[in-house]
Scaffold this motif. Structure first.
Motif, PDB file in Angstrom:
ATOM      1  N   THR A 178      13.720  -7.574  11.492  1.00 59.03           N
ATOM      2  CA  THR A 178      13.308  -6.770  10.341  1.00 59.03           C
ATOM      3  C   THR A 178      13.092  -5.307  10.691  1.00 59.03           C
ATOM      4  OG1 THR A 178      11.031  -7.407  10.818  1.00 59.03           O
ATOM      5  CG2 THR A 178      12.214  -8.729   9.166  1.00 59.03           C
ATOM      6  N   ALA A 179      13.635  -4.854  11.819  1.00 60.44           N
ATOM      7  CA  ALA A 179      13.334  -3.508  12.320  1.00 60.44           C
ATOM      8  C   ALA A 179      13.627  -2.414  11.304  1.00 60.44           C
ATOM      9  CB  ALA A 179      14.120  -3.255  13.602  1.00 60.44           C
ATOM     10  N   GLU A 180      14.625  -2.583  10.466  1.00 61.17           N
ATOM     11  CA  GLU A 180      15.010  -1.536   9.525  1.00 61.17           C
ATOM     12  C   GLU A 180      14.224  -1.593   8.214  1.00 61.17           C
ATOM     13  OE1 GLU A 180      19.160  -1.999   8.932  1.00 61.17           O
ATOM     14  OE2 GLU A 180      19.678  -1.741  11.041  1.00 61.17           O
ATOM     15  N   LEU A 181      13.352  -2.562   8.066  1.00 66.04           N
ATOM     16  CA  LEU A 181      12.628  -2.743   6.809  1.00 66.04           C
ATOM     17  C   LEU A 181      11.244  -2.109   6.880  1.00 66.04           C
ATOM     18  CD1 LEU A 181      13.474  -6.487   6.097  1.00 66.04           C
ATOM     19  CD2 LEU A 181      14.692  -4.451   5.301  1.00 66.04           C
ATOM     20  N   PRO A 182      10.661  -1.778   5.718  1.00 64.27           N
ATOM     21  CA  PRO A 182       9.270  -1.308   5.710  1.00 64.27           C
ATOM     22  C   PRO A 182       8.343  -2.406   6.205  1.00 64.27           C
ATOM     23  CG  PRO A 182      10.335  -0.954   3.566  1.00 64.27           C
ATOM     24  CD  PRO A 182      11.238  -1.832   4.357  1.00 64.27           C
ATOM     25  N   PRO A 183       7.139  -2.060   6.648  1.00 62.36           N
ATOM     26  CA  PRO A 183       6.178  -3.099   7.046  1.00 62.36           C
ATOM     27  C   PRO A 183       5.970  -4.100   5.914  1.00 62.36           C
ATOM     28  CG  PRO A 183       5.391  -0.933   7.679  1.00 62.36           C
ATOM     29  CD  PRO A 183       6.598  -0.700   6.824  1.00 62.36           C
ATOM     30  N   LEU A 184       5.771  -5.354   6.291  1.00 64.39           N
ATOM     31  CA  LEU A 184       5.591  -6.405   5.288  1.00 64.39           C
ATOM     32  C   LEU A 184       4.213  -6.266   4.649  1.00 64.39           C
ATOM     33  CD1 LEU A 184       6.598  -8.956   3.888  1.00 64.39           C
ATOM     34  CD2 LEU A 184       5.640 -10.281   5.781  1.00 64.39           C
ATOM     35  N   ASP A 185       4.186  -6.058   3.346  1.00 64.12           N
ATOM     36  CA  ASP A 185       2.931  -5.905   2.609  1.00 64.12           C
ATOM     37  C   ASP A 185       2.412  -7.218   2.048  1.00 64.12           C
ATOM     38  OD1 ASP A 185       2.711  -3.036   2.806  1.00 64.12           O
ATOM     39  OD2 ASP A 185       4.345  -2.898   1.362  1.00 64.12           O
ATOM     40  N   LEU A 186       3.309  -8.000   1.466  1.00 63.14           N
ATOM     41  CA  LEU A 186       2.909  -9.179   0.689  1.00 63.14           C
ATOM     42  C   LEU A 186       3.829 -10.346   1.011  1.00 63.14           C
ATOM     43  CD1 LEU A 186       1.416 -10.662  -1.657  1.00 63.14           C
ATOM     44  CD2 LEU A 186       3.028  -9.543  -3.227  1.00 63.14           C
ATOM     45  N   LEU A 187       3.224 -11.482   1.350  1.00 65.16           N
ATOM     46  CA  LEU A 187       3.988 -12.707   1.579  1.00 65.16           C
ATOM     47  C   LEU A 187       3.543 -13.744   0.554  1.00 65.16           C
ATOM     48  CD1 LEU A 187       4.915 -14.268   4.980  1.00 65.16           C
ATOM     49  CD2 LEU A 187       4.262 -15.710   3.059  1.00 65.16           C
ATOM     50  N   TYR A 206      -0.756  -8.359   9.216  1.00 66.28           N
ATOM     51  CA  TYR A 206      -1.681  -7.681   8.302  1.00 66.28           C
ATOM     52  C   TYR A 206      -1.194  -7.698   6.861  1.00 66.28           C
ATOM     53  CZ  TYR A 206      -4.749  -6.021  11.986  1.00 66.28           C
ATOM     54  OH  TYR A 206      -5.662  -5.967  13.017  1.00 66.28           O
ATOM     55  N   SER A 207      -0.255  -8.568   6.561  1.00 62.46           N
ATOM     56  CA  SER A 207       0.205  -8.651   5.174  1.00 62.46           C
ATOM     57  C   SER A 207      -0.789  -9.462   4.350  1.00 62.46           C
ATOM     58  CB  SER A 207       1.593  -9.287   5.101  1.00 62.46           C
ATOM     59  OG  SER A 207       1.539 -10.635   5.504  1.00 62.46           O
ATOM     60  N   GLU A 208      -0.772  -9.224   3.060  1.00 62.84           N
ATOM     61  CA  GLU A 208      -1.563 -10.039   2.139  1.00 62.84           C
ATOM     62  C   GLU A 208      -0.781 -11.312   1.823  1.00 62.84           C
ATOM     63  OE1 GLU A 208      -4.690  -9.358   1.065  1.00 62.84           O
ATOM     64  OE2 GLU A 208      -4.622  -7.629   2.418  1.00 62.84           O
ATOM     65  N   LEU A 209      -1.506 -12.426   1.688  1.00 58.71           N
ATOM     66  CA  LEU A 209      -0.884 -13.720   1.424  1.00 58.71           C
ATOM     67  C   LEU A 209      -1.255 -14.187   0.024  1.00 58.71           C
ATOM     68  CD1 LEU A 209      -1.684 -15.502   4.822  1.00 58.71           C
ATOM     69  CD2 LEU A 209       0.247 -14.012   4.265  1.00 58.71           C
ATOM     70  N   VAL A 210      -0.272 -14.621  -0.720  1.00 57.71           N
ATOM     71  CA  VAL A 210      -0.494 -15.175  -2.059  1.00 57.71           C
ATOM     72  C   VAL A 210       0.196 -16.532  -2.125  1.00 57.71           C
ATOM     73  CG1 VAL A 210       0.008 -14.973  -4.524  1.00 57.71           C
ATOM     74  CG2 VAL A 210      -0.761 -12.970  -3.242  1.00 57.71           C
ATOM     75  N   PHE A 211      -0.571 -17.577  -2.431  1.00 63.39           N
ATOM     76  CA  PHE A 211      -0.028 -18.921  -2.572  1.00 63.39           C
ATOM     77  C   PHE A 211      -0.106 -19.321  -4.041  1.00 63.39           C
ATOM     78  CE2 PHE A 211      -1.787 -18.552   1.713  1.00 63.39           C
ATOM     79  CZ  PHE A 211      -0.677 -18.893   2.480  1.00 63.39           C
ATOM     80  N   THR A 212       1.010 -19.767  -4.571  1.00 67.21           N
ATOM     81  CA  THR A 212       1.064 -20.144  -5.980  1.00 67.21           C
ATOM     82  C   THR A 212       1.540 -21.581  -6.122  1.00 67.21           C
ATOM     83  OG1 THR A 212       2.140 -19.688  -8.110  1.00 67.21           O
ATOM     84  CG2 THR A 212       3.377 -19.111  -6.131  1.00 67.21           C
ATOM     85  N   ASP A 213       1.024 -22.284  -7.118  1.00 64.80           N
ATOM     86  CA  ASP A 213       1.457 -23.657  -7.377  1.00 64.80           C
ATOM     87  C   ASP A 213       2.825 -23.723  -8.037  1.00 64.80           C
ATOM     88  OD1 ASP A 213      -0.870 -24.740  -6.311  1.00 64.80           O
ATOM     89  OD2 ASP A 213      -1.922 -24.732  -8.238  1.00 64.80           O
ATOM     90  N   THR A 214       3.340 -22.608  -8.509  1.00 66.15           N
ATOM     91  CA  THR A 214       4.643 -22.577  -9.165  1.00 66.15           C
ATOM     92  C   THR A 214       5.726 -23.066  -8.219  1.00 66.15           C
ATOM     93  OG1 THR A 214       3.960 -20.700 -10.525  1.00 66.15           O
ATOM     94  CG2 THR A 214       6.327 -21.101 -10.328  1.00 66.15           C
ATOM     95  N   ALA A 227       1.861 -11.796  -8.678  1.00 65.95           N
ATOM     96  CA  ALA A 227       1.536 -11.736  -7.250  1.00 65.95           C
ATOM     97  C   ALA A 227       1.317 -10.296  -6.805  1.00 65.95           C
ATOM     98  CB  ALA A 227       2.647 -12.389  -6.433  1.00 65.95           C
ATOM     99  N   CYS A 228       2.131  -9.383  -7.320  1.00 66.14           N
ATOM    100  CA  CYS A 228       1.966  -7.970  -6.976  1.00 66.14           C
ATOM    101  C   CYS A 228       0.671  -7.408  -7.552  1.00 66.14           C
ATOM    102  CB  CYS A 228       3.174  -7.166  -7.451  1.00 66.14           C
ATOM    103  SG  CYS A 228       4.691  -7.503  -6.528  1.00 66.14           S
ATOM    104  N   ASP A 229       0.255  -7.907  -8.706  1.00 68.61           N
ATOM    105  CA  ASP A 229      -1.028  -7.496  -9.277  1.00 68.61           C
ATOM    106  C   ASP A 229      -2.188  -7.953  -8.391  1.00 68.61           C
ATOM    107  OD1 ASP A 229       0.117  -6.251 -11.452  1.00 68.61           O
ATOM    108  OD2 ASP A 229      -0.108  -7.964 -12.804  1.00 68.61           O
ATOM    109  N   VAL A 230      -2.082  -9.174  -7.859  1.00 69.36           N
ATOM    110  CA  VAL A 230      -3.106  -9.661  -6.930  1.00 69.36           C
ATOM    111  C   VAL A 230      -3.162  -8.764  -5.712  1.00 69.36           C
ATOM    112  CG1 VAL A 230      -3.744 -11.558  -5.386  1.00 69.36           C
ATOM    113  CG2 VAL A 230      -2.959 -12.049  -7.721  1.00 69.36           C
ATOM    114  N   PHE A 231      -2.003  -8.424  -5.182  1.00 66.81           N
ATOM    115  CA  PHE A 231      -1.931  -7.526  -4.021  1.00 66.81           C
ATOM    116  C   PHE A 231      -2.621  -6.202  -4.329  1.00 66.81           C
ATOM    117  CE2 PHE A 231       0.062  -3.909  -2.000  1.00 66.81           C
ATOM    118  CZ  PHE A 231       0.068  -4.256  -0.659  1.00 66.81           C
TER     119      PHE A 231
END
Length: 241
Positions: A178-187, A206-214, A227-231
């Motif tokens: 993933t070297a060319e990508l921005p740091p991972l913010d949200l998983l 240091y990414s934020e984690l969101v688990f959904t039942d969907t 999920a982005c709103d939670v972040f």
């Protein structure tokens, strides 16, 4: 909807990764074969990529086929590889038209030669696109990634190209898939499972984690936005106060 930024509280993420889970359970609940769940999952990929473009994300990484998935029945693996072929063939024009750059992470060159050739062509055709980088993880495992990086560093050290005493996080990160990508913010992980399953272990530190039942086939633009709103509502301190 928050504007992607990935920094202060209230800003949205720049780079989102998703563990796409639940295709089999989606199919089972409908008394359909597992391949039907995978086909529905491919439609969810289309929706999610379009939503990521509309939201202005910089990068979207999707866990499509892990290095552990080779343990599945041969018929299911064949179905998944067939879906991959069809997805690349059918979606490449739209991906290119929407200024999306395709990147593959993982040890993907061990896939069948015709798939490798298709992916090479898709990567080349979208290389100059800038709106969104779509990274698809194929034959990917985070432990395997770290082993590959370690072997590379050892070879470079033996050749006198690097000083082992000068190694730091930046040197390692420059050699990750993933070297060319921005740091991972949200998983995000779908289907109610609460684990990382050997996915982006270094990048998720240091990414934020969101688990959904969907279940993944039901995932859509609204689910991504939620999920982005939670972040955006979380405070990211990176170990500070």
């Amino acid at each position: 909807m928050p504007k992607p930024g990935g920094g202060d509280e209230g800003a949205g993420p720049r780079h989102v990764a998703i563990i796409m889970d639940g295709n089999g359970r989606w199919a089972k609940a409908r008394r359909l074969p597992r391949v039907a769940g995978h086909r529905a999952g491919a439609e969810a990929v289309r929706r999610t990529v379009r939503a990521a473009c509309e939201m202005g994300l910089e990068a979207l990484t999707l866990y499509a086929f892990s290095s552990e998935n080779w343990r599945r029945p041969a018929t299911e693996i064949a179905d998944l590889m067939g879906l991959l072929r069809r997805f690349v063939a059918s979606e490449l024009e739209e991906i290119a038209r929407n200024d999306v750059r395709l990147k593959i992470v993982g040890d993907w060159r061990k896939l069948e030669p015709d798939i490798v050739a298709m992916l090479d062509d898709a990567i080349a055709r979208t290389a100059s696109n800038r709106a969104l980088t779509l990274a698809i993880a194929l034959n990917y495992g985070a432990r395997d990634e770290m082993l590959r990086v370690t072997r590379r560093l050892m070879r470079e050290a033996r050749a006198g190209e690097i000083d082992p005493d000068a190694l730091d996080e930046a040197v390692v990160e420059a050699r990750l898939d993933t070297a060319e990508l921005p740091p991972l913010d949200l998983l995000i992980r779908t289907s109610g499972e609460v684990r990382l399953s050997n996915f982006l272990l270094w990048q998720a530190a240091y990414s934020e984690l969101v688990f959904t039942d969907t279940l993944w086939p039901d995932f859509d633009a609204a689910a991504l936005s939620a999920a982005c709103d939670v972040f955006a509502g979380r405070e990211r301190r990176y170990g500070g106060l």
